[in-house]
Design an enzyme around this catalytic site. Sequence first.
Site, mmCIF file in Angstrom:
data_model
loop_
_atom_site.group_PDB
_atom_site.id
_atom_site.type_symbol
_atom_site.label_atom_id
_atom_site.label_comp_id
_atom_site.label_asym_id
_atom_site.label_seq_id
_atom_site.Cartn_x
_atom_site.Cartn_y
_atom_site.Cartn_z
ATOM 1 N N TYR A 1 -9.377 2.811 17.893
ATOM 2 C CA TYR A 1 -8.898 2.278 17.199
ATOM 3 C C TYR A 1 -9.726 1.984 15.974
ATOM 4 O O TYR A 1 -9.356 2.603 14.711
ATOM 5 C CB TYR A 1 -8.201 0.785 17.352
ATOM 6 N N LYS B 286 -9.412 4.236 12.539
ATOM 7 C CA LYS B 286 -9.458 3.412 11.075
ATOM 8 C C LYS B 286 -10.532 3.995 10.103
ATOM 9 O O LYS B 286 -10.342 4.025 9.105
ATOM 10 C CB LYS B 286 -9.423 2.134 11.321
ATOM 11 N N ARG C 72 9.353 -2.042 11.365
ATOM 12 C CA ARG C 72 8.823 -3.494 11.771
ATOM 13 C C ARG C 72 7.667 -3.667 11.065
ATOM 14 O O ARG C 72 6.985 -2.674 10.872
ATOM 15 C CB ARG C 72 9.019 -3.867 13.102
HETATM 16 P P1 NAP Z 1 3.281 -2.806 14.506
HETATM 17 O O1 NAP Z 1 4.264 -4.182 14.190
HETATM 18 O O2 NAP Z 1 3.170 -2.491 15.953
HETATM 19 O O3 NAP Z 1 4.391 -1.756 13.818
HETATM 20 C C1 NAP Z 1 3.809 -0.421 13.968
HETATM 21 C C2 NAP Z 1 4.928 0.664 13.401
HETATM 22 O O4 NAP Z 1 4.879 1.927 13.529
HETATM 23 C C3 NAP Z 1 6.100 0.172 14.371
HETATM 24 O O5 NAP Z 1 7.382 0.313 13.857
HETATM 25 C C4 NAP Z 1 5.996 1.493 15.304
HETATM 26 O O6 NAP Z 1 7.444 2.108 15.675
HETATM 27 C C5 NAP Z 1 5.772 2.509 14.224
HETATM 28 N N1 NAP Z 1 4.921 3.637 15.168
HETATM 29 C C6 NAP Z 1 4.396 3.645 16.096
HETATM 30 N N2 NAP Z 1 4.198 5.060 16.689
HETATM 31 C C7 NAP Z 1 4.707 6.012 15.628
HETATM 32 C C8 NAP Z 1 4.757 7.264 15.408
HETATM 33 N N3 NAP Z 1 4.224 8.088 16.257
HETATM 34 N N4 NAP Z 1 5.568 7.762 14.484
HETATM 35 C C9 NAP Z 1 6.011 6.988 13.710
HETATM 36 N N5 NAP Z 1 6.410 5.495 13.597
HETATM 37 C C10 NAP Z 1 5.322 5.064 14.755
HETATM 38 O O7 NAP Z 1 2.054 -2.950 13.678
HETATM 39 P P2 NAP Z 1 1.566 -3.719 12.420
HETATM 40 O O8 NAP Z 1 0.707 -4.735 12.718
HETATM 41 O O9 NAP Z 1 2.765 -3.598 11.465
HETATM 42 O O10 NAP Z 1 0.665 -2.285 11.825
HETATM 43 C C11 NAP Z 1 0.943 -1.561 10.503
HETATM 44 C C12 NAP Z 1 -0.417 -0.869 10.308
HETATM 45 O O11 NAP Z 1 -1.322 -1.931 9.895
HETATM 46 C C13 NAP Z 1 -0.872 -0.260 11.548
HETATM 47 O O12 NAP Z 1 -1.448 1.077 10.951
HETATM 48 C C14 NAP Z 1 -1.979 -1.127 12.032
HETATM 49 O O13 NAP Z 1 -3.259 -0.467 12.668
HETATM 50 C C15 NAP Z 1 -2.511 -1.841 10.830
HETATM 51 N N6 NAP Z 1 -3.285 -2.877 10.970
HETATM 52 C C16 NAP Z 1 -2.427 -4.108 11.455
HETATM 53 C C17 NAP Z 1 -3.355 -5.221 11.310
HETATM 54 C C18 NAP Z 1 -2.620 -6.398 11.906
HETATM 55 O O14 NAP Z 1 -3.349 -7.464 12.238
HETATM 56 N N7 NAP Z 1 -1.331 -6.400 12.364
HETATM 57 C C19 NAP Z 1 -4.759 -5.282 11.105
HETATM 58 C C20 NAP Z 1 -5.068 -4.311 10.551
HETATM 59 C C21 NAP Z 1 -4.429 -2.890 10.612
HETATM 60 P P3 NAP Z 1 8.082 1.211 17.112
HETATM 61 O O15 NAP Z 1 8.798 0.181 16.668
HETATM 62 O O16 NAP Z 1 8.634 2.554 17.640
HETATM 63 O O17 NAP Z 1 7.001 0.925 18.194
#
Ligand code: NAP
Length: 247
Positions: free
Chosen positions: A153, A157, A15
């Site tokens: 976090y 990062k 997702r």
């Molecule tokens: P998200 O919607 O929470 O998605 C994270 C995904 O990682 C989920 O599918 C989750 O699986 C999976 N995951 C968690 N633990 C895992 C593990 N141990 N092994 C394999 N998969 C695992 O987060 P997102 O917002 O898309 O973020 C994606 C990346 O972008 C992350 O690294 C986040 O730190 C980074 N990021 C996001 C933002 C933002 O504004 N959203 C900003 C900066 C950086 P489940 O579905 O099972 O939980």
Amino acid sequence: MNLTGKVALVTGSGRGIGKAIAQKLAEAGASIIINDVADSAEATAQEITTAGKPSLFIKANVCSSAEVNTMIEKIVATYGKLDILVNNAGISRDQITLRMTDEEWDAVINVNLKSVFICTRAVLKYMMRQRYGRIVNISSIVGIIGNPGQVNYSAAKAGIIGITRSVAKEMGSRHITVNAVCPGFIETEMTQKLSEKVKEEYSQRIPLGFLGSPKDVADAVAFLASDEARYITGQYLCVDGGLIAGW
Ligand code: NAP
């Protein structure tokens, strides 16, 4: 950008941003491996396959060396190679430093940072043999500027940027590039936890005036994964609407 014939693994791609990256790389022609800890992520692989692009789901916890090694061996056994790794899986466990528990610290460091080391180490053997590879790590602007309540976090990062630069230097002679993308505020389930008031405050501080979408991040990743970015390595690219411009 044409990724036809390339094989790409996106971690945590059931997702959110990971899913958008997987869809984008598939659109560009790559065969996609969806990885996640949840079985429900198989639906993402099915969606991509239904759209006419080959996709495989492999359930694995990216914090486990054994599970990651088995996943990479399965990919190479299936496709004969692995060209692109996107280290995307991530979690947040926010708390002010004074109250943060060891468990909250360890969970975030393991999923967000140690996993990048584990997955990178596992793919390098094959990429070195191919003398080709593209690794794109999903960091965050908070790894550069810090954020109250996110000591775990932001440390993870920032660590990703260190890994990116070190591995880029180790692997340059093998034509393996390693770069990071630092998203700002992107509308996903992770940021849905923020209150409307906080989102509004952040929007006001973003020069472009709105939160980003997962596709904005995916477009940057696709560029860094492509041959058009062949002379870019050891860098981080902020996809943040200008939020930390001039920092
Ligand atoms: P998200 O919607 O929470 O998605 C994270 C995904 O990682 C989920 O599918 C989750 O699986 C999976 N995951 C968690 N633990 C895992 C593990 N141990 N092994 C394999 N998969 C695992 O987060 P997102 O917002 O898309 O973020 C994606 C990346 O972008 C992350 O690294 C986040 O730190 C980074 N990021 C996001 C933002 C933002 O504004 N959203 C900003 C900066 C950086 P489940 O579905 O099972 O939980």
